[in-house]
Write a protein that holds these residues in place. Sequence first.
Motif, PDB file in Angstrom:
ATOM      1  N   TYR A   2       8.355  32.640   7.058  1.00  0.00           N
ATOM      2  CA  TYR A   2       7.715  31.395   7.478  1.00  0.00           C
ATOM      3  C   TYR A   2       8.129  30.188   6.647  1.00  0.00           C
ATOM      4  N   TRP A   3       8.780  30.423   5.512  1.00  0.00           N
ATOM      5  CA  TRP A   3       9.262  29.267   4.744  1.00  0.00           C
ATOM      6  C   TRP A   3      10.321  28.489   5.513  1.00  0.00           C
ATOM      7  N   ARG A   4      10.895  29.112   6.522  1.00  0.00           N
ATOM      8  CA  ARG A   4      11.914  28.432   7.329  1.00  0.00           C
ATOM      9  C   ARG A   4      11.311  27.351   8.225  1.00  0.00           C
ATOM     10  N   LEU A   5      10.010  27.214   8.218  1.00  0.00           N
ATOM     11  CA  LEU A   5       9.368  26.092   8.892  1.00  0.00           C
ATOM     12  C   LEU A   5       9.297  24.866   7.984  1.00  0.00           C
ATOM     13  N   VAL A   6       9.615  25.051   6.707  1.00  0.00           N
ATOM     14  CA  VAL A   6       9.557  23.966   5.724  1.00  0.00           C
ATOM     15  C   VAL A   6      10.942  23.565   5.237  1.00  0.00           C
ATOM     16  N   THR A   7      11.740  24.536   4.859  1.00  0.00           N
ATOM     17  CA  THR A   7      13.032  24.254   4.223  1.00  0.00           C
ATOM     18  C   THR A   7      14.018  23.477   5.094  1.00  0.00           C
ATOM     19  N   PRO A   8      14.001  23.609   6.428  1.00  0.00           N
ATOM     20  CA  PRO A   8      14.967  22.820   7.218  1.00  0.00           C
ATOM     21  C   PRO A   8      14.819  21.321   7.046  1.00  0.00           C
ATOM     22  N   ILE A   9      13.663  20.852   6.550  1.00  0.00           N
ATOM     23  CA  ILE A   9      13.461  19.422   6.356  1.00  0.00           C
ATOM     24  C   ILE A   9      14.506  18.844   5.399  1.00  0.00           C
ATOM     25  N   PHE A  10      15.010  19.668   4.484  1.00  0.00           N
ATOM     26  CA  PHE A  10      15.934  19.185   3.463  1.00  0.00           C
ATOM     27  C   PHE A  10      17.387  19.563   3.753  1.00  0.00           C
ATOM     28  N   LEU A  11      17.635  20.166   4.906  1.00  0.00           N
ATOM     29  CA  LEU A  11      18.994  20.580   5.270  1.00  0.00           C
ATOM     30  C   LEU A  11      19.518  19.693   6.390  1.00  0.00           C
ATOM     31  N   TRP A  25      23.342  18.744   0.795  1.00  0.00           N
ATOM     32  CA  TRP A  25      24.403  18.551   1.784  1.00  0.00           C
ATOM     33  C   TRP A  25      25.785  18.660   1.133  1.00  0.00           C
ATOM     34  N   LEU A  26      25.950  18.075  -0.050  1.00  0.00           N
ATOM     35  CA  LEU A  26      27.232  18.139  -0.748  1.00  0.00           C
ATOM     36  C   LEU A  26      27.573  19.578  -1.136  1.00  0.00           C
ATOM     37  N   LEU A  27      26.571  20.328  -1.584  1.00  0.00           N
ATOM     38  CA  LEU A  27      26.812  21.724  -1.970  1.00  0.00           C
ATOM     39  C   LEU A  27      27.271  22.545  -0.774  1.00  0.00           C
ATOM     40  N   VAL A  28      26.697  22.278   0.400  1.00  0.00           N
ATOM     41  CA  VAL A  28      27.104  23.010   1.601  1.00  0.00           C
ATOM     42  C   VAL A  28      28.449  22.498   2.112  1.00  0.00           C
ATOM     43  N   TYR A  29      28.625  21.193   2.099  1.00  0.00           N
ATOM     44  CA  TYR A  29      29.853  20.599   2.634  1.00  0.00           C
ATOM     45  C   TYR A  29      31.089  21.089   1.884  1.00  0.00           C
ATOM     46  N   PHE A  30      30.965  21.217   0.566  1.00  0.00           N
ATOM     47  CA  PHE A  30      32.102  21.670  -0.247  1.00  0.00           C
ATOM     48  C   PHE A  30      32.134  23.186  -0.393  1.00  0.00           C
ATOM     49  N   GLN A  31      31.357  23.873   0.432  1.00  0.00           N
ATOM     50  CA  GLN A  31      31.421  25.327   0.577  1.00  0.00           C
ATOM     51  C   GLN A  31      31.208  26.050  -0.754  1.00  0.00           C
ATOM     52  N   LEU A  42      18.312  27.435  16.325  1.00  0.00           N
ATOM     53  CA  LEU A  42      18.400  27.002  14.935  1.00  0.00           C
ATOM     54  C   LEU A  42      17.852  25.588  14.813  1.00  0.00           C
ATOM     55  N   SER A  43      17.321  25.273  13.650  1.00  0.00           N
ATOM     56  CA  SER A  43      16.822  23.919  13.419  1.00  0.00           C
ATOM     57  C   SER A  43      17.093  23.523  11.974  1.00  0.00           C
ATOM     58  N   LEU A  44      17.469  22.277  11.794  1.00  0.00           N
ATOM     59  CA  LEU A  44      17.645  21.703  10.469  1.00  0.00           C
ATOM     60  C   LEU A  44      17.647  20.191  10.592  1.00  0.00           C
ATOM     61  N   GLY A  45      17.227  19.525   9.525  1.00  0.00           N
ATOM     62  CA  GLY A  45      17.227  18.070   9.522  1.00  0.00           C
ATOM     63  C   GLY A  45      15.854  17.502   9.216  1.00  0.00           C
ATOM     64  N   ALA A  46      15.861  16.281   8.700  1.00  0.00           N
ATOM     65  CA  ALA A  46      14.623  15.592   8.320  1.00  0.00           C
ATOM     66  C   ALA A  46      14.086  14.698   9.432  1.00  0.00           C
ATOM     67  N   SER A  47      14.625  14.834  10.639  1.00  0.00           N
ATOM     68  CA  SER A  47      14.231  13.917  11.712  1.00  0.00           C
ATOM     69  C   SER A  47      12.742  13.990  12.010  1.00  0.00           C
ATOM     70  N   GLY A  48      12.163  15.202  12.011  1.00  0.00           N
ATOM     71  CA  GLY A  48      10.739  15.327  12.278  1.00  0.00           C
ATOM     72  C   GLY A  48       9.910  14.584  11.253  1.00  0.00           C
ATOM     73  N   ALA A  49      10.299  14.695   9.975  1.00  0.00           N
ATOM     74  CA  ALA A  49       9.579  13.984   8.919  1.00  0.00           C
ATOM     75  C   ALA A  49       9.774  12.479   9.036  1.00  0.00           C
TER      76      ALA A  49
END
Length: 261
Positions: free
Chosen positions: A58-67, A29-35, A124-131
């Motif tokens: 299909y990796w995009r079904l996994v990686t959003p958990i950490f974004l 999150w910090l890496l993205v926030y500070f562009q 679009l989807s991102l976030g750890a809410s599902g986990a």
Amino acid sequence: MFFRTESFRDFIRYYPVVSSIVFIQVVIWLLVYFQTSIGFTLLNEGIGMNALINQGEYWRLVTPIFLHDWQGITHILFNSFALVLFGPALEQMLGKLKFITLYLGAGIFANVFGYLIAMDSTTLSLGASGAIYGLLGLIVYMIFFTPGLIDPASRQLVLSYVMIGLIMTFIQVNVSIPGHVFGLIGGFSFGPLLVNNVNPYKRPRPRPRRQHHSGVNFDPNRWQKRRRFKLNGNISALLWWALIILAALGLIGPIILPFFR
């Protein structure tokens, strides 16, 4: 069970998986926030996008958990707090491998069903809410099928949290309804597979600190001085309840704040 009294160092030592997940998602999150260039690469290559999943990414079904949403701190703060609140007890009870299976499995379960029922390929989807809801789903399974594992106060806390969270899921905007609902279902469905030979949570005992007995420059009142900076159990409990209330306000805040403007 869900109140943390460990020091920061002890928390990392007792719950390494939870600590690692929080660290990874906060750093991203910090890496993205500070562009940063790395942050944009992680976001562009990892965010859940149905159109690109249709093309075989299909990796995009996994990686959003950490974004998480990089335009504000609420998303990452709320999910990290929920993980620190509910994750440690499950990590100790299940063990590291089962906990990782639950966390990633529920998150993927939620993302897959969110992808399947989406009407728009540009979703679009991102976030750890599902986990996170997966953790709650497994605890709900324990409450109803292995009640001896969860104490009454913790049962009341989790069920109240789930009810409020689901209600707000259908009221708030920009919230992934499939992510929350299917994350909860996914965690619940993992119950028969993971809740085997699981013992009730036992709070780890802090490691005793070494005391150096030396007559050189020894201050007999130094222990009394240190006590001034320590919080007793009652104050720690009050602070923890304050954090829980703040988390709840994070859910209902967007609904009630307009009435005070």
